[in-house]
Structures are given as C-alpha cells and as structure tokens.
Design an enzyme around this catalytic site. Structure first.
Site, PDB file in Angstrom:
ATOM      1  N   THR A 171     -12.713  -7.610   8.405  1.00  0.00           N
ATOM      2  CA  THR A 171     -11.333  -6.320   7.886  1.00  0.00           C
ATOM      3  C   THR A 171     -11.049  -6.523   8.577  1.00  0.00           C
ATOM      4  OG1 THR A 171     -13.245  -4.781   7.411  1.00  0.00           O
ATOM      5  CG2 THR A 171     -10.840  -4.031   7.696  1.00  0.00           C
ATOM      6  N   SER A 223      -9.863 -12.314  15.283  1.00  0.00           N
ATOM      7  CA  SER A 223     -10.043 -10.762  15.444  1.00  0.00           C
ATOM      8  C   SER A 223     -11.167 -10.559  14.455  1.00  0.00           C
ATOM      9  CB  SER A 223      -8.389 -10.334  14.446  1.00  0.00           C
ATOM     10  OG  SER A 223      -8.716 -11.222  13.186  1.00  0.00           O
ATOM     11  N   GLU A 261       0.961  -1.277   0.150  1.00  0.00           N
ATOM     12  CA  GLU A 261      -0.103   0.046  -0.130  1.00  0.00           C
ATOM     13  C   GLU A 261       0.800   0.938   0.328  1.00  0.00           C
ATOM     14  OE1 GLU A 261      -4.636  -0.820   1.268  1.00  0.00           O
ATOM     15  OE2 GLU A 261      -3.240  -0.063   2.867  1.00  0.00           O
ATOM     16  N   ASP A 267      -4.352  -9.084   7.975  1.00  0.00           N
ATOM     17  CA  ASP A 267      -3.358  -8.015   9.174  1.00  0.00           C
ATOM     18  C   ASP A 267      -2.674  -8.802  10.147  1.00  0.00           C
ATOM     19  OD1 ASP A 267      -3.150  -6.458   6.994  1.00  0.00           O
ATOM     20  OD2 ASP A 267      -5.163  -5.572   7.908  1.00  0.00           O
TER      21      ASP A 267
END
Ligand code: RIB
Length: 302
Positions: A249, A283, A141, A253
C-alpha cells in the site's frame, strides 16, 4: 543541494487496513487476521513521502471535524508537512479507505467524505503556495474541478506538474497535456490507452502512441517489473529492486513523492527515475503507507 519546495493538492484518508492471508472471492466470507487504523490517502501519503526525503511540503486538502481528521493532521505534522492549508469541514466525516491487505497485494474501497468537498475556490485561496513551489503533485481522489484549478495555477506560473491519475477517471485531453509528467500504474494506463495491455510489446506500443499524441513525459509504474518511461528521447525501463514485501500500500505514492523530490532537487530524469524506484521498493518493506516512506539517507544508502 537546494531544499525542494513541493505542494500536494489531494486526499487525506483514514485507512482501515484489514490483513488477510488471501483476498476473498465474490460471495465469500473470510476471517481476517487483524485491523489497523492508520493515516493514508494518496495526497497525504505523497506529501509525507516528500517530507521524509527532506522537502518543504505544503498539503492542500480537507478532513472532517472528527477524530480521524485530527489524527491525520497531527501525524502529518510529526512528519514535518505544513498543514494550515488543510480545511476542517463541519458536518462531514473524514475520508476513509478500507484496504484488504495481503503480503503481496491489496484492494481498496474509498468513501471520500471531506475529500469530496475540495473545490476550486479552496485551491485558489492557496494559489500563492502553488505558484512558489518547484513541483505540484496531484492525484484524482478529490473532485476534478479542484485538481484542474491547481494544475492551471501551476501551469501559468511555470511550476512542474506531476499528475498521478489514480484512481483512473476520464480526463479531457487538454488536462492530460497540462501535466508535465503523467504517472499511471498499468491498470490505469490500460484505462487511458483503451487497450488491455497484455504484453510488454503492447505496453510499449501504447506508450509510444500516447507520447506522440500528448507529448508529455509518461511513466507507467509496473509493480515488481519497476517502471517504464517515455519522453521525446525514447523509452527507459528501470526494474524494481528485489525485496520481500510486507505491505505494498502506498508504493505508487512513494514513487510519485520521490520522483517529485528528485526533480525538484534538480536531478535529471533518468537519475530521478532510479531514485524513485529505489524509494518505492524500500517503502513496501514496512507496514503502512506513510510509515513505509523512506528517508533520504535510506534511499541513498540502499
Ligand atoms: O495509494 C494508497 C492509498 O490509496 C491509501 O493510503 C488509501 O487511503 C487510498 O487513498
């Protein structure tokens, strides 16, 4: 166990999360349920994920000289991430990600802002931090020359590199080989392998082809199906835990952060994969990419 030291070179975004019952189709106008402004960015999320697990983490990246940038840095400090290597760029806004979020899924549009100003010189000025880390975590990114410089510094110093190729961008073969571990999701792997990957057999066929071509460890994250990993010893699949998702979301990660943490702590590959899958499954049970990152106790007692 020793405290792992991890450097993340990557993006920091303010996430504008719009919650909806379902995603709109092209041309459709839909009423959303609510909007939240929360810290995100693949780089920042991975840094917070590592810090929540107990690593010493340095974040290298950039924000704009605005309210979002200050909020993101302050939130990372609350999580224990070292932030002096985050540059504050003038005359540019902090990166944003507009996220359409349903309970099961999301789609994301990014405006890079200050992330787009990360350059090799900026990375070079923190070379010592990279050289002295156990693990370097990078994503795509921020501009590729900055990612490349980080990987070259780490490779020359023998630091293990985890490259999470998100979003998928064309990469020279030599770069892919610089990474010790390459962690695309299924969509990204379809891009890199050039196959639509419409079955488990095709996935494994493409993974084997990839492994003979590049020789590094490849881990494909597969959402509810967990992950599949190939290295010289063959393919391992670790299924995801069955959980009721609140927000997916940042699940990738969380996986990358926990994988980096486990390897930097000295765990072997297979226990590291199990640990990281567990962290990623936990998560998704909380709202927000960073707030959902589990602590070491939460992962170990899950
Ligand atoms: O991986 C999730 C992240 O992708 C979000 O936090 C968003 O900022 C985008 O970068």
């Amino acid at each position: 166990m020793k405290k792992p030291s991890i450097v993340v070179v990557g993006s920091l975004n303010m996430d504008l999360v719009i919650s909806l019952d379902r995603l709109p189709v092209i041309g459709e106008t839909l009423p959303g349920k609510e909007i939240h402004y929360i810290s995100g960015g693949k780089g920042a999320n991975q840094a917070v994920g590592c810090a929540r697990l107990g690593a010493a983490v340095t974040m290298i990246g950039a924000v704009g000289d605005d309210m979002f940038g200050a909020q993101i840095i302050s939130r990372m400090e609350q999580f224990g991430v070292s932030t002096p290597a985050i540059a504050v760029k003038h005359d540019t806004s902090t990166g944003t990600a507009t996220i359409m979020h349903t309970q099961e899924d999301n789609c994301i549009v990014i405006i890079p802002g200050a992330n787009g100003l990360c350059d090799p010189e900026m990375v070079e000025s923190h070379a010592e931090a990279i050289r002295s880390a156990d693990i370097l975590l990078v994503q795509l990114e921020i501009p590729l020359p900055a990612v490349e410089r980080a990987m070259r510094i780490a490779a020359a110093a023998g630091v293990t590199i985890v490259l999470n190729p998100a979003p998928a961008l064309p990469l020279p073969d030599e770069w892919i080989q610089l990474a010790d571990i390459f962690t695309p999701n299924e969509t990204e792997f379809a891009h890199y392998s050039g196959s639509s990957i419409d079955s488990g057999e095709e996935l494994f066929r493409q993974m084997s082809k990839w492994q003979s071509r590049y020789g590094n460890t490849l881990i494909v994250t597969r959402g509810e199906a967990g992950i599949s990993c190939i290295n010289g010893d063959g393919i391992i699949t670790v299924p995801a835990r069955r959980v009721k998702p609140v927000d997916t979301t940042g699940a990738g990660d969380s996986f990358n952060a926990a994988l980096g943490f486990a390897i930097a702590s000295g765990r072997e590959l297979e226990p590291s994969l199990n640990f990281a899958v567990k962290a990623a499954s936990l998560s998704v049970m909380k709202f927000g990419a960073q707030d959902g990152m589990p602590s070491l106790d939460e992962v170990e007692s899950a």
